[in-house]
Motif scaffolding. Structure first.
Motif, PDB file in Angstrom:
ATOM      1  N   MET A  24       9.135   9.031  -2.478  1.00 11.48           N
ATOM      2  CA  MET A  24       9.304   8.510  -1.123  1.00 11.48           C
ATOM      3  C   MET A  24       9.796   7.077  -1.103  1.00 11.48           C
ATOM      4  N   TYR A  25       9.268   6.274  -2.006  1.00 12.33           N
ATOM      5  CA  TYR A  25       9.580   4.847  -1.942  1.00 12.33           C
ATOM      6  C   TYR A  25      10.529   4.404  -3.042  1.00 12.33           C
ATOM      7  N   GLY A  26      10.931   5.325  -3.906  1.00 12.69           N
ATOM      8  CA  GLY A  26      11.667   4.905  -5.086  1.00 12.69           C
ATOM      9  C   GLY A  26      13.161   5.150  -5.032  1.00 12.69           C
ATOM     10  N   TRP A  27      13.705   5.475  -3.829  1.00 15.76           N
ATOM     11  CA  TRP A  27      15.141   5.799  -3.757  1.00 15.76           C
ATOM     12  C   TRP A  27      15.981   4.722  -4.435  1.00 15.76           C
ATOM     13  N   ASP A  28      15.608   3.463  -4.222  1.00 16.67           N
ATOM     14  CA  ASP A  28      16.419   2.391  -4.782  1.00 16.67           C
ATOM     15  C   ASP A  28      15.797   1.774  -6.023  1.00 16.67           C
ATOM     16  N   SER A  52       3.918   3.940   9.435  1.00 18.43           N
ATOM     17  CA  SER A  52       5.068   3.681   8.574  1.00 18.43           C
ATOM     18  C   SER A  52       6.234   4.614   8.850  1.00 18.43           C
ATOM     19  N   TYR A  53       5.926   5.859   9.222  1.00 15.18           N
ATOM     20  CA  TYR A  53       7.001   6.850   9.317  1.00 15.18           C
ATOM     21  C   TYR A  53       7.272   7.299  10.731  1.00 15.18           C
ATOM     22  N   ILE A  65       0.815  -1.216   0.000  1.00 12.80           N
ATOM     23  CA  ILE A  65       0.000   0.000   0.000  1.00 12.80           C
ATOM     24  C   ILE A  65       0.843   1.257   0.000  1.00 12.80           C
ATOM     25  N   GLY A  66       1.956   1.236   0.736  1.00 11.14           N
ATOM     26  CA  GLY A  66       2.744   2.430   0.994  1.00 11.14           C
ATOM     27  C   GLY A  66       2.874   3.405  -0.155  1.00 11.14           C
ATOM     28  N   PRO A  67       3.495   2.978  -1.254  1.00 13.59           N
ATOM     29  CA  PRO A  67       3.786   3.966  -2.297  1.00 13.59           C
ATOM     30  C   PRO A  67       2.559   4.452  -3.054  1.00 13.59           C
TER      31      PRO A  67
END
Ligand code: HDD
Ligand code: HEM
Ligand code: HEM
Lengths: 350, 444
Positions: free
Chosen positions: B113-117, A110-111, A55-57
């Protein structure tokens, strides 16, 4: 006779498509919360992690589809928007509380940092809010379908009666199991761990049965609860083809789950849910808010509709490739993608 | 509590809450992008570290901004159905465009946010740029909707109903330009000052920590540029308001009597009963001079309008304006002080007084934003659409709104406290000087 109002159909169509995508993506995010609550067995923690990673992204992007539904609604059909928001004040307010708690609890979880008990409580709050919100969304849709929304509500009872019915709550439950079903069907695609996949496969099969049951209950209750929908679903030319298609897709989804063809299962389940939604929309067409407001008599003047149609088309040119990019980055095989990213600093892990 | 009061309070409370997250949502992506760009250019790990730390805080802010914004888009209908029924098709346009801006923002935010890698460094930076741009654009579109409520155009009134609707004209209403420019600058100024102030506090605890030093440099640069521009843009706003909504202007200043040589009031409490401004310092002729560049110019005072149309409470408008301008002047002053230090001493980090001032100034921008909105919104009362629809005529018939008002107030207090706590925890977790120094020594 004047020409058909193509722009109006286009705008109404986008409204339906946006709602459909919201249900298929945002709905599954709620469903994920349900499975977070029901996580069990030796791999309960892994199940929760999978849901969170999945879900996060994407949840914020998924969530915007709901906003799009709302803004199209008040731009293109202001009287319908005003009437729904007036009469449905109570369930909409409760749904908003659910939306607020779900979204913020998820991000706090999450954060927020740390793994202490406070953090666990955020996870729990996220799960409970995920359970309640879809029910309320279903209740609102059910109330619209039942055609009992008063024109000039004044007393408190006018604000309660339209939705406090068995039919509306059945639709609410239907929405909940549908969302849970979608989440469980999508989940195996998020991991390479076969045991974890099987956990969700079992859940998906169970949910599929629940969806079938609830569909029957809702249909039966609609005889009294929403005669317009019942008539639409039983008496029109497209009735039987539609029902057959939904059934075939449902069975195909179950078959694909059974044989562990998860990508196929995802396709069939999404198709099944989309068709259920469209069945409702078709049965209600051309009413936006029966028994008074249709897409014709509640629409904004043609200029507004034309400009809006143009804006939606232009916006789609930006939106669709971007949304696809998001899905490609996060929802395709991690192996393939991992090669492209470069690992960076250690302290910087976030 | 009468229903209308409950509805107004609920709307005000929801907006006042949301605007904090909006300001951060508009400006923090720019700060992160600058930090990440500096990293790609210099390859100094500390910049990457800054970008990633800011991203954690930003993720929390974004989520709460998104959900509180969702509440607002429903509240427009929940609280003001008659307004939306009447005006939805006229101002729906900016909201729909805003919807698309939100989309691009949320999509690229996920990637950022989630794509750094998961994506290449350049693509990652590009995603950050997309977030920064779409955040700014979405703010602009909402404020356009609001400016239309101040200067409604793009329709003709026939029997109280709008006809000949022209959504494009509504989009380009006379107040749109000055409001959007002023608000956008406000977001950068407010966020820059908050971020710089927090890092300055940490710097004072541990001088020499490169992490805070670089973070202050970025945040203060952005905040200072905006803070210097803001009085200029505010002056333009004030002159536009004098032209478009003279009654509102009189309320800002607590100016009761019309006439030439109108004085500029500093402070003071407007006394509605006796129709005069108490306890104010008045600078003779200044208001006429500032507004029309001419001391002989006639300013219209409150007395030349029927009292039933005065904004109420008047004191909120007047004090809000004073607070905003005072905060704006203080921020611009601090920005100029920083520039002077840079010019004379080549660094701002040797002057502890300046660092303490930066800590003290951290909340000023957000205070000015809140005050500015009270000025604009209460100053528009009793109209929801200026001179077209009264707020009292727009409210929902739903009884018992004080219940929902209480509910949302409690919810937002709870959320606000939680966000503050989580951010505080993040700040306390920021890396020590040694950790940062160790990072720089890692062989590459
Ligand atoms: C960092 C925040 C900030 C700062 C430092 C200032 N303002 Fe401001 N002001 C705002 C943030 C703001 C705002 C919250 O963004 C408002 C509310 C509506 C709008 O467009 O901007 C606003 C509104 C607003 C209005 C009303 C516009 C309208 O009703 O249409 C005027 C006349 C000014 N401002 C004038 C000033 C002046 C003369 C300043 C001198 C320093 C100033 N502002 C500093
Ligand atoms: C001056 C006033 C406002 C400004 C500058 C502003 C700006 C923004 C920005 C920049 C965001 C995205 C950043 C974030 O998520 O934190 C946001 C979110 C949002 N705002 Fe506001 N906003 C304002 C008022 C409003 C109003 C009045 C409404 C509704 C009518 C609204 C509806 C929303 C919604 C629905 C979102 C969530 C979008 C998402 O899911 O990403 N905002 N706002
Ligand atoms: C986010 C910054 C904003 C803040 C802090 C703010 C503040 C306020 C306040 C204090 C009120 C109550 C005024 C009163 O009734 O005395 C109000 C009312 C209202 N505002 Fe704003 N406002 C903001 C932005 C906006 C925007 C961007 C819109 C529209 C697009 C908007 C639409 C409204 C409406 C519809 C009302 C209720 C009707 C009325 O009181 O006139 N506001 N707001």
């Amino acid at each position: 006779m004047s020409a058909l109002p193509y722009a109006l159909f286009f705008v109404a169509g986008v409204l339906l498509v946006a709602l459909t995508i919201y249900v298929l993506t945002g709905g599954a995010d709620y469903g994920g919360g349900v499975w977070n609550l029901l996580a069990s067995g030796p791999r309960a923690a892994e199940q929760r992690d999978l849901i969170e990673r999945a879900i996060g992204p994407i949840w914020e992007a998924d969530h915007v589809w709901l906003i799009l539904v709302v803004v199209i609604m008040f731009d293109a059909f202001p009287p319908a928007f005003a009437q729904i928001m007036t009469a449905m004040h109570i369930p909409v307010t409760l749904m908003l509380v659910g939306i607020v708690l779900r979204g913020s609890a998820f991000s706090f979880h999450s954060y927020g940092g740390g793994r202490d008990s406070a953090q666990r409580r955020w996870g729990r709050l996220f799960a409970i809010a995920s359970l309640v919100t879809p029910v309320l969304l279903g209740v609102i849709i059910g109330a619209i379908a039942s055609a009992r929304i008063p024109r000039n509500p004044a007393r408190l009872s006018d604000f309660v009666a339209p939705w406090a019915t068995p039919f509306c709550f059945a639709v609410g439950l239907f929405a909940l199991v549908m969302f849970a079903y979608l989440a469980a069907v999508y989940a195996p695609l998020e991991t390479d761990d076969n045991e974890l996949r099987d956990d969700f496969r079992r859940r998906a099969l169970g949910a599929a049965v629940a969806v079938g049951l609830m569909a029957a209950v809702v249909l039966l209750l609609s005889i009294h609860g929403a005669p317009l929908i019942w008539a639409g679903l039983t008496e029109r030319v497209w009735t039987w083809p539609l029902i057959w298609m939904i059934t075939i897709l449902a069975l195909a989804a179950i078959g694909a789950l059974w044989t562990r063809r998860f990508a196929l299962a995802r396709l069939c389940a999404a198709g099944q849910v989309a068709l259920i939604l469209w069945g409702w929309a078709l049965a209600q067409f051309p009413y936006l808010l029966p028994p008074d407001l249709t897409i014709y008599n509640s629409s904004a003047p043609p200029v507004t509709i034309h400009i809006l149609a143009g804006a939606l088309a232009a916006g789609a040119l930006i939106l669709l490739p971007s949304y696809r990019y998001l899905m490609v980055v996060f929802k395709t095989n991690p192996e393939r993608r991992r090669l492209r990213g470069r690992r960076r600093g250690t302290l910087t892990g976030g | 509590m009468p229903n209308i009061l409950a509805a107004r309070s609920q709307m005000a409370m929801s907006l006042a809450f949301h605007i904090i997250f909006s300001c951060v949502g508009i400006a923090i992506p720019l700060l992160m992008v600058i930090a990440e760009w500096l990293y790609l250019r210099t390859r100094r790990e500390v910049y990457l570290l800054i970008a990633r730390r800011w991203a954690i805080g930003a993720a929390i802010m974004f989520a709460v901004g998104a959900v509180s914004g969702t509440v607002l888009s429903f509240e427009l209908g929940l609280l003001w159905p008659h307004f939306m029924k009447w005006a939805g098709d006229i101002i729906g346009m900016p909201f729909s465009l805003e919807g698309f801006a939100f989309f691009t923002e949320a999509i690229f935010l996920g990637i950022y946010m989630y794509g750094w890698d998961r994506v290449s460094p350049r693509a990652h930076l590009g995603a950050g740029v997309m977030v920064a741009v779409s955040g700014m654009v979405s703010g602009i579109f909402v404020v356009i909707a609001n400016s239309w409520m101040n200067t409604p155009v793009g329709f003709r009134l026939v029997n109280g109903q709008p006809i000949a609707i022209d959504p494009i004209a509504a989009l380009t209403n006379p107040a749109a330009l000055h409001e959007t420019v002023h608000m956008t600058i406000a977001a950068y100024a407010a966020t820059g000052f908050v971020v710089a102030g927090i890092h300055a506090a940490m710097w004072l605890r541990e001088r020499g920590n490169l992490f805070h030093r670089r973070a202050i440099a970025i945040a203060f640069a952005v905040g200072a540029v905006a803070a210097v521009l803001q009085p200029i843009s505010g002056d333009a706003s004030a002159r536009a308001v004098a032209r478009l909504q003279p009654l509102k202007m009189a309320a800002f200043e607590g100016l009761f009597k019309s006439g030439p040589h109108a004085p500029l009031a500093l402070g003071g409490i407007p006394d509605v009963k006796d129709r005069k401004l108490l306890y104010a310092i008045e600078l003779p002729s200044m208001l006429s001079l500032m507004t029309y560049h001419n001391a002989d110019a006639v300013m219209r005072g409150l007395n030349s309008f029927p009292e039933g149309e005065w904004p109420s409470p008047l004191i909120a408008v007047h004090l809000g304006f004073q607070i905003m301008v005072a905060a704006g002047m203080a921020m611009a002053g601090l920005a100029l002080w920083g520039a002077w230090l840079l010019w004379r001493r080549r660094t701002i980090f040797d002057c502890d007084w300046f660092m303490y001032a930066m800590v003290a100034a951290a909340p000023l921008g957000l205070i000015a934003v809140e005050a500015g909105w009270v000025v604009t919104e209460v100053g528009r009362q009793p109209w929801i659409i200026y001179h077209v629809m009264r707020t009292a005529d727009a409210v929902t018939p739903m009884p018992g709104l004080e219940v929902t008002f209480t509910l949302f107030t409690a919810l937002y207090c709870f959320l606000g406290a939680t966000v503050a706590f989580l951010l505080w925890r993040q700040v306390m977790l920021s890396p020590t000087g040694e950790e940062v120094a160790a990072l720089a020594r890692v062989p590459r």
